[in-house]
Design a protein around this motif. Structure first.
Motif, PDB file in Angstrom:
ATOM      1  N   ALA A  95       0.971  -1.335  -0.104  1.00 47.64           N
ATOM      2  CA  ALA A  95      -0.008   0.050  -0.028  1.00 47.64           C
ATOM      3  C   ALA A  95       0.863   1.403   0.028  1.00 47.64           C
ATOM      4  CB  ALA A  95      -0.759   0.079   1.314  1.00 47.64           C
ATOM      5  N   VAL A  96       1.952   1.240   0.646  1.00 43.73           N
ATOM      6  CA  VAL A  96       2.828   2.480   0.872  1.00 43.73           C
ATOM      7  C   VAL A  96       3.553   2.450  -0.578  1.00 43.73           C
ATOM      8  CG1 VAL A  96       4.993   3.194   1.598  1.00 43.73           C
ATOM      9  CG2 VAL A  96       3.196   2.421   3.416  1.00 43.73           C
ATOM     10  N   ARG A  97       3.769   1.559  -1.157  1.00 43.20           N
ATOM     11  CA  ARG A  97       4.442   1.479  -2.626  1.00 43.20           C
ATOM     12  C   ARG A  97       3.435   2.277  -3.446  1.00 43.20           C
ATOM     13  NH1 ARG A  97       8.948  -1.624  -5.217  1.00 43.20           N
ATOM     14  NH2 ARG A  97       8.856  -0.908  -7.134  1.00 43.20           N
ATOM     15  N   TRP A  98       2.396   1.814  -3.602  1.00 42.42           N
ATOM     16  CA  TRP A  98       0.946   2.103  -4.297  1.00 42.42           C
ATOM     17  C   TRP A  98       1.151   3.596  -4.052  1.00 42.42           C
ATOM     18  CZ3 TRP A  98      -2.964  -2.220  -3.650  1.00 42.42           C
ATOM     19  CH2 TRP A  98      -2.669  -3.239  -4.608  1.00 42.42           C
ATOM     20  N   PHE A  99       1.137   4.283  -2.887  1.00 41.62           N
ATOM     21  CA  PHE A  99       0.793   5.532  -2.542  1.00 41.62           C
ATOM     22  C   PHE A  99       1.981   6.381  -2.973  1.00 41.62           C
ATOM     23  CE2 PHE A  99       1.097   9.487  -0.211  1.00 41.62           C
ATOM     24  CZ  PHE A  99      -0.116   9.972  -0.166  1.00 41.62           C
ATOM     25  N   ALA A 100       3.397   5.895  -2.777  1.00 43.07           N
ATOM     26  CA  ALA A 100       4.484   6.473  -3.143  1.00 43.07           C
ATOM     27  C   ALA A 100       4.521   6.653  -4.804  1.00 43.07           C
ATOM     28  CB  ALA A 100       5.804   5.803  -2.622  1.00 43.07           C
ATOM     29  N   GLU A 101       3.960   5.600  -5.533  1.00 47.42           N
ATOM     30  CA  GLU A 101       4.052   5.816  -7.063  1.00 47.42           C
ATOM     31  C   GLU A 101       2.771   6.512  -7.441  1.00 47.42           C
ATOM     32  OE1 GLU A 101       5.794   1.133  -7.692  1.00 47.42           O
ATOM     33  OE2 GLU A 101       3.668   1.243  -7.658  1.00 47.42           O
ATOM     34  N   GLY A 102       2.068   7.204  -6.879  1.00 45.38           N
ATOM     35  CA  GLY A 102       0.564   7.877  -7.106  1.00 45.38           C
ATOM     36  C   GLY A 102      -0.348   6.796  -7.413  1.00 45.38           C
ATOM     37  N   ARG A 103      -0.364   5.732  -7.270  1.00 49.69           N
ATOM     38  CA  ARG A 103      -1.464   4.972  -7.834  1.00 49.69           C
ATOM     39  C   ARG A 103      -2.610   4.788  -6.772  1.00 49.69           C
ATOM     40  NH1 ARG A 103       0.747  -0.913  -8.916  1.00 49.69           N
ATOM     41  NH2 ARG A 103      -1.424  -0.955  -9.811  1.00 49.69           N
ATOM     42  N   LEU A 104      -2.316   4.961  -5.471  1.00 43.30           N
ATOM     43  CA  LEU A 104      -3.236   4.794  -4.517  1.00 43.30           C
ATOM     44  C   LEU A 104      -3.351   6.383  -3.859  1.00 43.30           C
ATOM     45  CD1 LEU A 104      -4.970   3.310  -2.304  1.00 43.30           C
ATOM     46  CD2 LEU A 104      -2.808   3.189  -0.824  1.00 43.30           C
ATOM     47  N   ARG A 105      -4.803   6.829  -3.795  1.00 42.99           N
ATOM     48  CA  ARG A 105      -4.957   8.079  -3.199  1.00 42.99           C
ATOM     49  C   ARG A 105      -6.329   8.174  -2.583  1.00 42.99           C
ATOM     50  NH1 ARG A 105      -8.182  11.393  -6.541  1.00 42.99           N
ATOM     51  NH2 ARG A 105      -7.458  13.193  -5.657  1.00 42.99           N
ATOM     52  N   LEU A 106      -6.534   9.093  -1.822  1.00 48.75           N
ATOM     53  CA  LEU A 106      -8.001   9.078  -1.297  1.00 48.75           C
ATOM     54  C   LEU A 106      -8.723  10.309  -2.181  1.00 48.75           C
ATOM     55  CD1 LEU A 106      -9.806   8.571   1.314  1.00 48.75           C
ATOM     56  CD2 LEU A 106      -8.665  10.795   2.264  1.00 48.75           C
ATOM     57  N   GLY A 107      -9.910   9.563  -2.652  1.00 50.15           N
ATOM     58  CA  GLY A 107     -10.521  10.572  -3.508  1.00 50.15           C
ATOM     59  C   GLY A 107     -11.693  10.946  -2.777  1.00 50.15           C
ATOM     60  N   ASP A 108     -12.698  11.401  -3.490  1.00 50.39           N
ATOM     61  CA  ASP A 108     -14.070  11.932  -2.741  1.00 50.39           C
ATOM     62  C   ASP A 108     -14.948  10.960  -2.512  1.00 50.39           C
ATOM     63  OD1 ASP A 108     -13.235  14.552  -3.184  1.00 50.39           O
ATOM     64  OD2 ASP A 108     -14.316  14.573  -4.856  1.00 50.39           O
ATOM     65  N   ASN A 109     -15.073   9.673  -3.174  1.00 51.48           N
ATOM     66  CA  ASN A 109     -15.836   8.793  -2.468  1.00 51.48           C
ATOM     67  C   ASN A 109     -14.906   7.544  -1.992  1.00 51.48           C
ATOM     68  OD1 ASN A 109     -18.208   9.881  -4.133  1.00 51.48           O
ATOM     69  ND2 ASN A 109     -17.199   9.490  -6.108  1.00 51.48           N
ATOM     70  N   GLY A 110     -13.936   7.678  -1.673  1.00 55.70           N
ATOM     71  CA  GLY A 110     -13.148   6.645  -0.896  1.00 55.70           C
ATOM     72  C   GLY A 110     -11.821   6.527  -1.490  1.00 55.70           C
ATOM     73  N   ALA A 111     -11.080   5.167  -1.045  1.00 52.12           N
ATOM     74  CA  ALA A 111      -9.912   5.211  -1.726  1.00 52.12           C
ATOM     75  C   ALA A 111      -9.921   4.800  -3.160  1.00 52.12           C
ATOM     76  CB  ALA A 111      -9.073   3.940  -0.985  1.00 52.12           C
TER      77      ALA A 111
END
Ligand code: GRF
Length: 215
Positions: free
Chosen positions: A183-199
């Motif tokens: 999950a941390v890697r996905w976040f760092a790669e810009g793949r995982l983010r918090l949007g208006d309707n959830g992750a």
């Protein structure tokens, strides 16, 4: 890919921290752990960080006059490392709404249950008592609701008939060490983010259970 500065908060053993350290050691991971901060001077995770050459800080909550004062000092200590992401890895403090808002969208936690089941403590015992056939762990964005923020990743595992809270905890831990670095890697790669309707993963809103990762 731009570096993603990560600050990890711990209170104890830091086995999840170790998994993160190991996963960021390879050159192709944009996540870089800049500091590890503990509210307990005797947290073993501090030694893990030092062994990896990572900056450490101790902020003892007992030295502060209340939660607000502690969290204000914590924000100052964290922000000195200019983090893009703050990772809670067994940080046993309830955070103030102001703290959570300050890091909105860049604060992750790991919890040893398939949320929304078993928020809080003694999750393995509670899953066994309920007779659940599945248990597991969850990575989620932190919001003001304790263990209640949008789910990013879940790893379900089968509960065995002879499981005890200890054996179950052990197998869940193995999964924690798999999904948190991911999950941390996905976040760092810009793949995982918090949007208006959830992750969101790769621009798609994830289901309420997050991305399910089964072995
Ligand atoms: C883990 O079980 C995690 O899910 C929970 O606290 C525990 C931390 O363990 N939030 P460790 O310090 O990473 O070994």
């Amino acid at each position: 890919m731009a570096d993603c500065n990560v600050v990890v908060l711990i209170s104890g053993s830091g086995s999840n921290l170790q998994a993160l350290i190991d996963s960021t050691a390879s050159g192709d991971n944009p996540a870089h752990i800049r500091a590890v901060i503990s509210n307990r001077a005797d947290a073993y995770g501090l030694q893990r960080a030092k062994a990896a050459g990572i900056d450490t800080r101790v902020l003892d909550h007992k030295q502060f006059d209340g939660r607000e004062a502690f969290d204000a000092a914590l924000v100052e200590a964290i922000d000195a490392f200019e983090p893009h992401l703050v990772v809670l890895a067994g940080f046993m403090r309830i955070l103030t709404p102001g703290f959570v808002r300050h890091y909105a969208g860049r604060l992750l936690n790991i919890h040893p249950s398939l949320l929304p089941k078993y928020k809080g403590l003694h999750t393995h015992q509670r899953a066994l008592e309920a007779g659940d056939s599945e248990h597991g762990c969850s990575v989620h964005f932190v919001t003001e609701e304790l263990d209640g923020g949008p789910l990013a990743v879940q790893a379900p595992i089968p509960v065995q008939s002879d499981d005890t809270p200890e054996t179950l905890a052990q197998r869940v831990h193995v999964q924690e060490h798999r999904i948190y670095p991911l999950a941390v890697r996905w976040f760092a790669e810009g793949r995982l983010r918090l949007g208006d309707n959830g992750a969101e993963l790769d621009g798609q809103t994830l289901p309420p259970t997050g991305q399910q990762l089964r072995n």
